[in-house]
Write a protein that holds these residues in place. Structure first.
Motif, PDB file in Angstrom:
ATOM      1  N   LEU A   1       7.014   0.510  -5.682  1.00 38.75           N
ATOM      2  CA  LEU A   1       6.013  -0.400  -6.254  1.00 38.75           C
ATOM      3  C   LEU A   1       6.488  -1.849  -6.175  1.00 38.75           C
ATOM      4  N   ILE A   2       7.752  -2.078  -6.552  1.00 38.44           N
ATOM      5  CA  ILE A   2       8.244  -3.460  -6.552  1.00 38.44           C
ATOM      6  C   ILE A   2       8.324  -3.995  -5.128  1.00 38.44           C
TER       7      ILE A   2
ATOM      8  N   LEU B   1       6.495  -3.164  -2.715  1.00 42.88           N
ATOM      9  CA  LEU B   1       5.109  -3.460  -2.329  1.00 42.88           C
ATOM     10  C   LEU B   1       4.700  -4.832  -2.848  1.00 42.88           C
ATOM     11  N   ALA B   2       5.059  -5.092  -4.121  1.00 46.62           N
ATOM     12  CA  ALA B   2       4.648  -6.353  -4.746  1.00 46.62           C
ATOM     13  C   ALA B   2       5.236  -7.538  -3.997  1.00 46.62           C
TER      14      ALA B   2
ATOM     15  N   LEU C   1       2.064  -4.916 -10.421  1.00 45.19           N
ATOM     16  CA  LEU C   1       2.910  -4.965  -9.229  1.00 45.19           C
ATOM     17  C   LEU C   1       2.070  -4.827  -7.972  1.00 45.19           C
ATOM     18  N   MET C   2       1.110  -3.888  -8.021  1.00 42.80           N
ATOM     19  CA  MET C   2       0.319  -3.651  -6.819  1.00 42.80           C
ATOM     20  C   MET C   2      -0.610  -4.809  -6.521  1.00 42.80           C
TER      21      MET C   2
ATOM     22  N   ALA D   1      -0.003  -7.824  -7.251  1.00 47.60           N
ATOM     23  CA  ALA D   1       0.794  -8.986  -6.847  1.00 47.60           C
ATOM     24  C   ALA D   1       1.148  -8.913  -5.366  1.00 47.60           C
ATOM     25  N   SER D   2       0.926  -7.752  -4.773  1.00 47.51           N
ATOM     26  CA  SER D   2       1.349  -7.578  -3.384  1.00 47.51           C
ATOM     27  C   SER D   2       0.598  -8.520  -2.448  1.00 47.51           C
ATOM     28  N   PRO D   3       1.348  -9.233  -1.605  1.00 47.49           N
ATOM     29  CA  PRO D   3       0.702 -10.135  -0.660  1.00 47.49           C
ATOM     30  C   PRO D   3       0.097  -9.406   0.538  1.00 47.49           C
ATOM     31  N   LEU D   4       0.295  -8.093   0.602  1.00 51.01           N
ATOM     32  CA  LEU D   4      -0.209  -7.365   1.765  1.00 51.01           C
ATOM     33  C   LEU D   4      -1.731  -7.247   1.691  1.00 51.01           C
TER      34      LEU D   4
ATOM     35  N   LEU E   1      -1.912   5.616  -5.717  1.00 52.74           N
ATOM     36  CA  LEU E   1      -0.553   5.310  -6.138  1.00 52.74           C
ATOM     37  C   LEU E   1      -0.493   5.135  -7.651  1.00 52.74           C
TER      38      LEU E   1
END
Lengths: 274, 330
Positions: free
Chosen positions: A124-125, A127-128, B29-30, B32-35, B294
């Motif tokens: 998760l991290i 991914l972030a 967290l998810m 925040a993902s730049p993807l 997830l």
């Protein structure tokens, strides 16, 4: 000359392990170029005198690839273990010294992080942070502090009852000064041992997430990447692609674990009475 | 009885709060993902050929334009009503995907959990009772070796030896390829789950053994064991009557704490054996930015872990009369 005793033995082992690890880290750094060289005249060679670990399907020397991967692992391990140990120290001390709602919040966070399986949390991290090098480092660093933080919190709670700390409190010494002058020196052995014992976990988790495909790019010869690439060639009998890199990773991790054990012996002799 | 209920109730409330925290943390967290989920799943080339409306439709599907707070509250509201959303990769409700996968994984994890628990306890007691002797040294060496070995590499090694060289076991999957669901027998399932379960058991043993050993060694140095020994009790009888009883509490803690490790190990092992379990789903959800799946897997696994801790807490009272009465006094 004084007699050779267990303490010196521990010191010697510690130095030897540190030397080997440094040597691997440096060798890997130097061989980085060679690890990328492809040569199709020598592909898929089984281990022999010239190529101790064999070569892969693009003719790359597995020994230099493995060493490069290990040095990357060692560097990531050092970085992440240091970061997570410092987080643990700060939060553990803060939690025990401040008490009240601060303690409540930090303890809740510890429980929270410990409730998510490590590997999921690292995923998760990372991914972030966008699944790159920084993501892996942040993921491993931010998921390994809770157990050490809990140990340090317990230790500080115990220390706070000590006469010299209570006296200092009564004399009106500021809290931060008490932490710096009385608590931190006592925590140092615990902290250092905890720090070194974080390395094996950090390295293993780094290898695991890169193996799963989070983090380092496929061109980077990290151990996890090497092993996940080897998966497609195992069924055709190219066992050396997986066996030797993995075996050397196990050795490195064991060296770190042994270092932690010896360090504990030196810093905290009372705990090792076996 | 009342205080037990109160105790259970408090623990349950704490567990719900923690689960809420887990889901929020995972969600943050998810998001925040730049993807970009479109780039990851559709690909640059395909996106280039699409019209603006098509792209907008896809963005809508992957929830690109909804603000995070709204998405989280929406998810939470649905979750409370039992709807965990739709998996974007599998195009099925998340609860269905998790249900199917968990069924496969549960076989694996339960087997490994029981084996590693029993084996770990036995080895730990043996090592602790014989501290410093050959048996202890061998067991400790084994534990050090195993705890330094990455689970996925051990899985690879077993795969090479048993499936590739000896050809004894299948290379992957939980059932034979091409077989109907109805024609799959229990034997088939066990046959396919054997190697992954073996890997998980081998790796799970180390931690339990080392901790049990430490407790057992402490017990063997206690006054009551010294007294029993002075009274002429034999070593096996001391271990059985004094050792095992006192090691029971930490053993329960260890056994339930190992759930989280087995889960973590199963993620890696399932990936190696391409075993279609929960762990493999988690990896593909992570790699494919399948946020609802997830999130669902994270919450479900955390619920399993917290549930395990709760059961351990409740079992203390059942096993140890001191805790039972201590709680009654308060």
């Amino acid at each position: 000359m004084k007699a050779w005793n267990g303490r010196k033995n521990a010191l010697f082992l510690l130095a030897a392990a540190a030397l080997v690890l440094c040597a691997v880290a440096v060798a890997g750094g130097l061989l980085g170029e060679q690890a990328m060289v492809t040569d199709f005249t020598r592909k898929n060679l089984a281990p022999c005198g010239q190529f101790l670990f064999g070569t892969d399907w693009m003719g790359r020397d597995m020994l230099s690839r493995t060493l490069t991967g290990l040095s990357l692992s060692i560097r990531i391990g050092l970085l992440t273990a240091a970061v997570s140990a410092i987080i643990a120290l700060a939060l553990g001390v803060a939690s025990a010294v401040c008490g009240g709602w601060v303690d409540g919040v930090i303890s809740w966070c510890i429980d929270l992080v410990m409730g998510i399986p490590h590997i999921l949390l690292v995923m998760l991290i990372s991914l972030a942070f966008g699944k790159d090098f920084v993501g892996v480092v942040a993921g491993v660093a931010l998921s390994h502090w809770p157990s050490l933080a809990r140990v340090i919190r317990g230790e500080v709670l115990q220390l706070r009852g000590a006469v010299y700390v209570r006296t200092a409190e009564k004399l009106g010494v500021p809290r931060l000064a008490i932490v710096r002058r009385h608590l931190l020196p006592h925590l140092l052995p615990q902290f250092l041992t905890g720090l070194v014992l974080q390395f094996p976990h950090a390295i293993l988790h780094e290898a695991s997430v890169t193996f799963l495909g989070f983090g380092l790019s496929p061109e980077q010869p990290a151990i996890g990447v090497i092993l996940s690439e080897s998966m497609s060639y195992l069924t055709t009998g190219k066992w050396w692609l997986a066996v030797f890199p993995g075996l050397s990773l196990v050795l490195i991790v064991m060296l770190f674990a042994a270092m932690g054990e010896q360090l504990r012996r030196l810093l905290d002799p009372a705990s090792v009475h076996a | 009885m009342k205080h037990r209920l109160l105790f259970t109730g408090k623990k349950l409330i704490r567990m719900v709060l923690l689960l809420l925290g887990v889901s929020l943390a995972a969600f943050l967290l998810m998001s925040a993902s730049p993807l970009d989920p479109l780039q990851t799943n559709v690909g640059q080339a395909a996106l280039g050929t699409m019209s603006q409306e098509q792209i907008a439709k896809l963005e809508d599907y992957w929830g690109v334009n909804t603000p995070p707070a709204e998405r989280y509250l929406g998810w939470l509201g649905d979750f409370v009503r039992g709807d965990m959303g739709t998996s974007l990769l599998y195009r099925q409700p998340v609860s269905t995907v998790i249900g199917q996968r968990l069924q496969n994984s549960l076989w694996l994890m339960a087997f490994a959990w029981v084996i590693s628990g029993v084996l770990g306890l036995t080895l730990g007691v043996i090592a602790g009772a014989n501290r410093g002797r050959l048996a202890d040294k061998l067991i400790r060496g084994y534990c050090l070796l195993i705890s330094s070995t990455p689970a996925f590499w051990l899985a690879l090694l077993l795969l090479v030896i048993f499936s590739v060289w000896l050809g004894l076991f299948p290379i992957g999957l939980s059932v034979p390829i091409g077989a109907d669901a109805s024609s799959v027998t229990l034997a088939d399932r066990l046959y396919h789950a054997f190697l992954p379960a073996l890997t998980l058991s081998i790796t799970g043993v180390a931690n339990i053994t080392m901790h049990t050993r430490e407790k057992m060694a402490d017990i063997m140095e206690s006054d009551y064991v010294l007294f029993a020994r002075a009274g002429g009790e034999s070593a096996p009888s001391i271990v059985l009557r004094h050792g095992l009883r006192n090691v029971a509490l930490p053993a329960i803690t260890l056994q339930f704490a190992s759930i989280i490790e087995i889960f973590g190990g199963s993620v890696l092992v399932e990936q190696v054996f391409s075993y279609p379990g929960l762990g493999q789903a988690a990896v593909s959800a992570g790699l494919g930015s399948d946020l609802p799946l997830l999130l669902g897997i994270t919450v479900v696994s955390a619920a399993i872990v917290f549930g395990g801790n709760l059961i351990a807490d409740l079992l203390y009272g059942v096993v140890d009369p001191k805790i039972r009465r201590g709680a009654a006094k308060r």
